[in-house]
Design a protein around this motif. Structure first.
Motif, PDB file in Angstrom:
ATOM      1  N   CYS A  39       0.828  -1.197   0.000  1.00  0.00           N
ATOM      2  CA  CYS A  39       0.000   0.000   0.000  1.00  0.00           C
ATOM      3  C   CYS A  39       0.869   1.257   0.000  1.00  0.00           C
ATOM      4  N   ARG A  40       1.915   1.246   0.798  1.00  0.00           N
ATOM      5  CA  ARG A  40       2.867   2.369   0.838  1.00  0.00           C
ATOM      6  C   ARG A  40       3.470   2.617  -0.538  1.00  0.00           C
ATOM      7  N   SER A  41       3.811   1.531  -1.221  1.00  0.00           N
ATOM      8  CA  SER A  41       4.490   1.664  -2.505  1.00  0.00           C
ATOM      9  C   SER A  41       3.631   2.371  -3.543  1.00  0.00           C
ATOM     10  N   TYR A  42       2.322   2.231  -3.451  1.00  0.00           N
ATOM     11  CA  TYR A  42       1.444   2.917  -4.394  1.00  0.00           C
ATOM     12  C   TYR A  42       1.325   4.402  -4.086  1.00  0.00           C
ATOM     13  N   LEU A  43       1.472   4.776  -2.816  1.00  0.00           N
ATOM     14  CA  LEU A  43       1.291   6.171  -2.415  1.00  0.00           C
ATOM     15  C   LEU A  43       2.594   6.956  -2.359  1.00  0.00           C
ATOM     16  N   LEU A 111      -5.725   2.484  -5.534  1.00  0.00           N
ATOM     17  CA  LEU A 111      -4.459   3.031  -5.052  1.00  0.00           C
ATOM     18  C   LEU A 111      -3.668   3.669  -6.185  1.00  0.00           C
ATOM     19  N   ASN A 112      -3.719   3.082  -7.368  1.00  0.00           N
ATOM     20  CA  ASN A 112      -3.053   3.686  -8.529  1.00  0.00           C
ATOM     21  C   ASN A 112      -3.680   5.036  -8.875  1.00  0.00           C
ATOM     22  N   GLN A 113      -5.018   5.109  -8.864  1.00  0.00           N
ATOM     23  CA  GLN A 113      -5.695   6.368  -9.151  1.00  0.00           C
ATOM     24  C   GLN A 113      -5.363   7.418  -8.088  1.00  0.00           C
ATOM     25  N   LEU A 114      -5.300   6.995  -6.835  1.00  0.00           N
ATOM     26  CA  LEU A 114      -4.968   7.906  -5.752  1.00  0.00           C
ATOM     27  C   LEU A 114      -3.547   8.430  -5.909  1.00  0.00           C
TER      28      LEU A 114
END
Length: 155
Positions: A39-43, A111-114
């Motif tokens: 999750c961190r990696s996407y943000l 998460l990608n869109q965020l």
């Protein structure tokens, strides 16, 4: 840790976790940590030029160091879905695999869109962009030049 084993009860039954991991909490803890890291990696912002386009940069340390009810509910829910996916990757014990995969895929898409800034989540802590001093913004510099060379003449 941002995620706790007790958080899984919101998305997967305890008996299913016990059956899949054969009661090994180390497997559960590894799945929880992997979910948080994913999750961190996407943000996380990276060094690509596209990240300098003004999109929001999230304060990951503040987001993932929150505990209890201070955690962002939506990010927590997405992390739990990812953790469940990492756990059921070991086995399929009384779990609707297609439903879990569909939820995982939707979470990754979200998460990608965020991260790209297509959507925003204003309840997440953000890192303030650096302020550029006015003295560096001079109008006497040009971003590029155009024109052609003088015509070559054989004489």
């Amino acid at each position: 840790m941002f995620l706790q084993k007790s958080d899984l009860k919101n998305n997967i039954y305890n008996y299913q976790v016990e059956d899949i991991t054969e009661g090994d909490d180390a497997i559960v803890l590894q799945a929880l940590q992997a979910a948080e890291d994913e999750c961190r990696s996407y943000l996380a912002a990276n060094n690509k030029k596209e990240w300098q386009d003004g999109r929001l940069k999230y304060d990951l340390d503040a987001i993932f160091s929150a505990t209890g009810t201070e955690r962002n509910a939506l990010i927590l829910s997405h992390c739990i879905i990812i953790a469940k996916w990492h756990i059921i990757d070991l086995a399929n014990v009384d779990i609707l695999y297609e439903q879990a995969k569909d939820r995982y895929d939707r979470t990754i898409k979200y998460l990608n869109q965020l991260a790209k800034g297509d959507i925003s989540l204003d309840s997440l802590p953000q890192i303030k962009p650096p302020v550029i001093p006015d003295d560096e913004n001079t109008d006497d510099t040009y971003p590029f030049m155009y024109g052609s060379r003088e015509k070559f003449n054989h004489e």
